[in-house]
Scaffold this active site. Structure first.
Site, mmCIF file in Angstrom:
data_model
loop_
_atom_site.group_PDB
_atom_site.id
_atom_site.type_symbol
_atom_site.label_atom_id
_atom_site.label_comp_id
_atom_site.label_asym_id
_atom_site.label_seq_id
_atom_site.Cartn_x
_atom_site.Cartn_y
_atom_site.Cartn_z
ATOM 1 N N HIS A 102 61.146 31.869 68.894
ATOM 2 C CA HIS A 102 61.511 33.279 68.994
ATOM 3 C C HIS A 102 62.262 33.792 67.774
ATOM 4 O O HIS A 102 62.873 34.854 67.808
ATOM 5 C CB HIS A 102 62.267 33.557 70.298
ATOM 6 C CG HIS A 102 61.325 33.718 71.444
ATOM 7 N ND1 HIS A 102 60.768 32.653 72.084
ATOM 8 C CD2 HIS A 102 60.781 34.815 72.013
ATOM 9 C CE1 HIS A 102 59.942 33.096 73.021
ATOM 10 N NE2 HIS A 102 59.931 34.408 73.000
ATOM 11 N N ASP A 165 70.517 38.027 76.498
ATOM 12 C CA ASP A 165 69.864 39.032 77.351
ATOM 13 C C ASP A 165 68.533 38.529 77.903
ATOM 14 O O ASP A 165 68.069 38.989 78.940
ATOM 15 C CB ASP A 165 69.572 40.302 76.543
ATOM 16 C CG ASP A 165 70.844 41.027 76.147
ATOM 17 O OD1 ASP A 165 71.919 40.647 76.638
ATOM 18 O OD2 ASP A 165 70.746 41.967 75.339
ATOM 19 N N GLU A 278 77.831 46.042 77.622
ATOM 20 C CA GLU A 278 76.897 46.250 76.514
ATOM 21 C C GLU A 278 76.729 47.751 76.325
ATOM 22 O O GLU A 278 77.479 48.556 76.876
ATOM 23 C CB GLU A 278 75.540 45.577 76.777
ATOM 24 C CG GLU A 278 75.557 44.074 76.561
ATOM 25 C CD GLU A 278 74.182 43.495 76.237
ATOM 26 O OE1 GLU A 278 73.222 44.271 75.994
ATOM 27 O OE2 GLU A 278 74.053 42.250 76.233
HETATM 28 P P1 FAD Z 1 63.570 28.931 67.517
HETATM 29 O O1 FAD Z 1 63.284 30.289 67.054
HETATM 30 O O2 FAD Z 1 62.412 28.063 67.815
HETATM 31 O O3 FAD Z 1 64.530 28.203 66.477
HETATM 32 C C1 FAD Z 1 65.590 28.889 65.872
HETATM 33 C C2 FAD Z 1 66.282 27.991 64.832
HETATM 34 O O4 FAD Z 1 66.990 26.968 65.502
HETATM 35 C C3 FAD Z 1 65.325 27.299 63.871
HETATM 36 O O5 FAD Z 1 65.933 27.158 62.627
HETATM 37 C C4 FAD Z 1 65.140 25.945 64.510
HETATM 38 O O6 FAD Z 1 64.787 24.949 63.563
HETATM 39 C C5 FAD Z 1 66.503 25.701 65.111
HETATM 40 N N1 FAD Z 1 66.431 24.903 66.329
HETATM 41 C C6 FAD Z 1 65.643 25.102 67.409
HETATM 42 N N2 FAD Z 1 65.897 24.162 68.332
HETATM 43 C C7 FAD Z 1 66.853 23.358 67.812
HETATM 44 C C8 FAD Z 1 67.542 22.209 68.270
HETATM 45 N N3 FAD Z 1 67.274 21.670 69.458
HETATM 46 N N4 FAD Z 1 68.468 21.655 67.468
HETATM 47 C C9 FAD Z 1 68.764 22.187 66.260
HETATM 48 N N5 FAD Z 1 68.136 23.256 65.763
HETATM 49 C C10 FAD Z 1 67.200 23.832 66.537
HETATM 50 N N6 FAD Z 1 69.840 36.031 70.835
HETATM 51 C C11 FAD Z 1 71.060 36.256 71.346
HETATM 52 O O7 FAD Z 1 72.046 35.659 70.907
HETATM 53 N N7 FAD Z 1 71.230 37.141 72.369
HETATM 54 C C12 FAD Z 1 70.191 37.796 72.944
HETATM 55 O O8 FAD Z 1 70.397 38.573 73.870
HETATM 56 C C13 FAD Z 1 68.882 37.566 72.434
HETATM 57 N N8 FAD Z 1 67.825 38.178 72.984
HETATM 58 C C14 FAD Z 1 66.585 37.922 72.492
HETATM 59 C C15 FAD Z 1 65.489 38.540 73.095
HETATM 60 C C16 FAD Z 1 64.220 38.300 72.639
HETATM 61 C C17 FAD Z 1 63.039 38.985 73.298
HETATM 62 C C18 FAD Z 1 64.033 37.416 71.523
HETATM 63 C C19 FAD Z 1 62.657 37.161 70.981
HETATM 64 C C20 FAD Z 1 65.112 36.806 70.911
HETATM 65 C C21 FAD Z 1 66.401 37.046 71.385
HETATM 66 N N9 FAD Z 1 67.517 36.435 70.817
HETATM 67 C C22 FAD Z 1 68.759 36.664 71.343
HETATM 68 C C23 FAD Z 1 67.398 35.634 69.603
HETATM 69 C C24 FAD Z 1 67.369 34.131 69.855
HETATM 70 O O9 FAD Z 1 68.672 33.666 70.080
HETATM 71 C C25 FAD Z 1 66.773 33.466 68.633
HETATM 72 O O10 FAD Z 1 65.430 33.809 68.564
HETATM 73 C C26 FAD Z 1 66.968 31.982 68.596
HETATM 74 O O11 FAD Z 1 66.322 31.522 67.445
HETATM 75 C C27 FAD Z 1 66.490 31.201 69.814
HETATM 76 O O12 FAD Z 1 65.122 31.169 69.926
HETATM 77 P P2 FAD Z 1 64.314 29.804 70.163
HETATM 78 O O13 FAD Z 1 64.961 28.974 71.203
HETATM 79 O O14 FAD Z 1 62.910 30.201 70.335
HETATM 80 O O15 FAD Z 1 64.545 29.024 68.778
#
Ligand code: FAD
Length: 537
Positions: A102, A165, A278
């Site tokens: 994401h 969220d 919020e």
């Molecule tokens: P990824 O996007 O897959 O990874 C993000 C980063 O973390 C990359 O650099 C990856 O290498 C690293 N990573 C992933 N897993 C690990 C692990 N296990 N150990 C170490 N590094 C790791 N954020 C908020 O804080 N509040 C919100 O309300 C919020 N709402 C959102 C709503 C939507 C619809 C979306 C798309 C995103 C939102 N986000 C929010 C953002 C979200 O926190 C980030 O996208 C974050 O990157 C988490 O997504 P992911 O788990 O898919 O991680």
């Protein structure tokens, strides 16, 4: 090659590659992977559909770049074996953990010479969440989705305290950033609610860390953008779960009054307070703009358009009060007392009442709605900023009432947080003031939309917003940061840069991990060409 073929091929070649590793031949990553050098209980795949699925992300802003392979680990040891091999190989190939993909700017990508560890879709064997009600914590796999953590803990009448969220994000992904939502003013971000981690460092060691053990690694990993280790387990603090939520929205036409009320609400920490604070900016009411919620439904008695704003921007405060069924009588009184202190437009109160789980999972409903209209898988040039309280009204004038015009192509969230709820020892970066605001411009670009909804237009607007902040000397910090140059990263981390750099040298000396963040160059390979400044956002 299908999965079975891949497995037998790997088995067949396993003995050969063990020999290669044993004699220390200098083989590159592609050779190593081709011959299946790494012995794991999960599995590797090089299937084109698997490579394609990890090479793009929610942002859809970059051309997909397929990695060499994807690892579906079944344990921390699987992850460690891969990282150890990468660390020991001649060219130290990149390994990136991917949560749910994401990210916006390719942060979870590993590049053409790298391997992506698919943390979320673990094969059988990935540990299930383990709840310890007596100790009020849950142990979860780093790739667990928050929605599954919630479901599991609710079985015990418990829940984590601090949220995002949207719940279809992974624990490791949000803890690598901060994890924020309307509870952060009181409980701090998600990274302030972690008791212990297991981490695979860039040398392939599995290290346990906490406030007491390997403390520097613990704080460094929290908010550390994946730079020091892959989180394989997190121990998250729990509280008794509320059963229901009174969810209220009220409108303001004055930004000053709106922010005064928000700041008042986040200063309350006693029993009598709202549990979630919020807010968002309302420019117009289209589906794309308000996808975060179906709250203002046609059945709502008051239409937003009926609230006079003299054609200018409106601001919506969003607050909730949690309660148990047994408290349903007192909740009305408590809400009344709290609301009396606020100065919103009197006719603009929108109230709903729902189960706690439905409130927390509210954005998923919007996702399904957007998906059904093909509006979810579109480019998302999001910009998230932390703005110091002392400059938020300048930001309002320059951005909400200036650069944005009256079209936004997505929701704009705005809410304040207290810096003392953030642990300064973590790697997360916030402005240097006691109160700061999140401003989240969550835009969707539409190919066939109006000019103001096109990707290039929105990217240019993001650039102008950042430029405006720089010129007006508003010291914003990007949340979910994306920077183009080393100088920008150094400026982003400010006082924390030196420590960040030293932790990198200690725990990921060959710059293997999370190269998609583009903070450090891989010393042995130039994996990612430097971005031109026009390519950012
Ligand atoms: P990824 O996007 O897959 O990874 C993000 C980063 O973390 C990359 O650099 C990856 O290498 C690293 N990573 C992933 N897993 C690990 C692990 N296990 N150990 C170490 N590094 C790791 N954020 C908020 O804080 N509040 C919100 O309300 C919020 N709402 C959102 C709503 C939507 C619809 C979306 C798309 C995103 C939102 N986000 C929010 C953002 C979200 O926190 C980030 O996208 C974050 O990157 C988490 O997504 P992911 O788990 O898919 O991680």
């Amino acid at each position: 090659m299908n999965r079975e073929m891949t497995s037998s091929f790997l088995l067949m070649t396993f003995a050969i590659c063990k020999l290669i590793i044993a004699v220390g031949l200098n083989v590159g990553p592609s050779e190593l992977l081709r011959i299946g050098a790494i012995d794991v209980d999960g599995h590797f795949t090089v299937h084109p559909s698997a490579l394609a699925s990890v090479s793009s992300d929610f942002g859809m802003l970059r051309s997909p770049e397929e990695p060499l392979a994807v690892l579906h680990p079944s344990s921390a040891e699987d992850v460690a074996r891969l990282v150890r091999t990468a660390y020991g190989s001649a060219t130290a190939f990149p390994v990136s953990a991917r949560g749910h993909g994401h990210s916006i700017n390719g942060q979870a990508a590993a590049g053409r010479n790298g391997v992506v560890v698919e943390m979320n879709h673990g094969v059988t064997g990935t540990p299930e969440p383990l709840v310890r009600p007596d100790e009020m914590y849950v142990d979860v796999w780093g790739g667990e989705l928050w929605v599954d953590v919630l479901k599991k803990t609710l079985e015990y009448g418990l829940a984590p305290k601090s949220w995002t969220d949207y719940l279809y994000l992974t624990v490791g992904g949000t803890l690598s950033n901060a994890g924020i939502s309307g509870q952060a003013f009181h409980h701090g971000p998600q990274i302030s609610n972690v008791l212990e981690l297991d981490v695979v460092t860039g040398k392939g060691e599995v290290m346990r860390c906490s406030e007491e053990e390997n403390t520097r690694l613990f704080h460094g990993v929290l908010g550390g953008l994946g730079q020091f280790g892959i989180i394989t387990r997190a121990r998250i603090s729990l509280e008794p779960a509320p059963q229901r939520v009174r969810w209220i929205r009220v409108l303001y036409s004055s930004f000053k009054v709106f922010t005064e009320d928000q700041e008042y609400l986040i200063s309350m920490h006693g029993q009598l307070k709202f549990d979630y604070v919020e807010g968002f900016v309302i420019v117009d009411e289209g589906l794309v703009n308000n996808w975060r919620s179906s709250f203002f439904s046609p059945r709502n008695p008051v239409k937003i358009s009926s609230v006079s704003s003299n054609g200018s921007v409106l601001y919506c405060l969003e607050i909730t009060k949690n309660y148990h069924d047994s408290d349903s009588e007192t909740v009305d009184q408590e809400v009344d007392i709290l609301m009396k202190k606020l100065n919103f437009i009197p006719t603009s109160v929108f109230t709903t009442d729902l189960q706690y789980v439905d409130f927390l999972d509210r954005v998923h409903k919007a996702e399904l709605k957007l998906r059904s209209k093909n509006l979810w898988e579109v480019p998302h040039p999001w910009l998230n900023l932390f703005v110091p309280k002392s400059r938020i009204s300048d930001f309002d004038k320059g951005v909400f009432k200036g650069i944005l015009g009256n079209k936004t192509s997505g929701p704009i969230l705005i809410y304040p947080m207290n810096k003392d709820k953030w642990d300064e020892r973590s790697s997360a970066v916030t402005p240097d003031e006691e109160v700061f605001y999140l401003v989240a411009l969550l835009r969707s670009a539409l190919k066939d939309g109006e000019e103001t909804q096109k990707l290039e237009y929105l990217k240019d607007q993001n650039r102008r917003i950042l430029e405006f902040c720089e010129q007006a000397k508003i010291n914003v910090k990007q949340y979910l940061p994306h920077h183009a140059t080393q100088e920008e990263w150094e400026a982003h981390f400010g006082d924390k840069w030196d420590r960040f750099r030293r932790l990198k040298a200690e725990f990921d000396p060959r710059h293997i991990l999370a190269t998609g963040q583009r903070i450090f160059q891989n010393p042995s390979l130039s994996l990612f060409p430097p971005l031109s400044s026009s390519a950012s956002w």
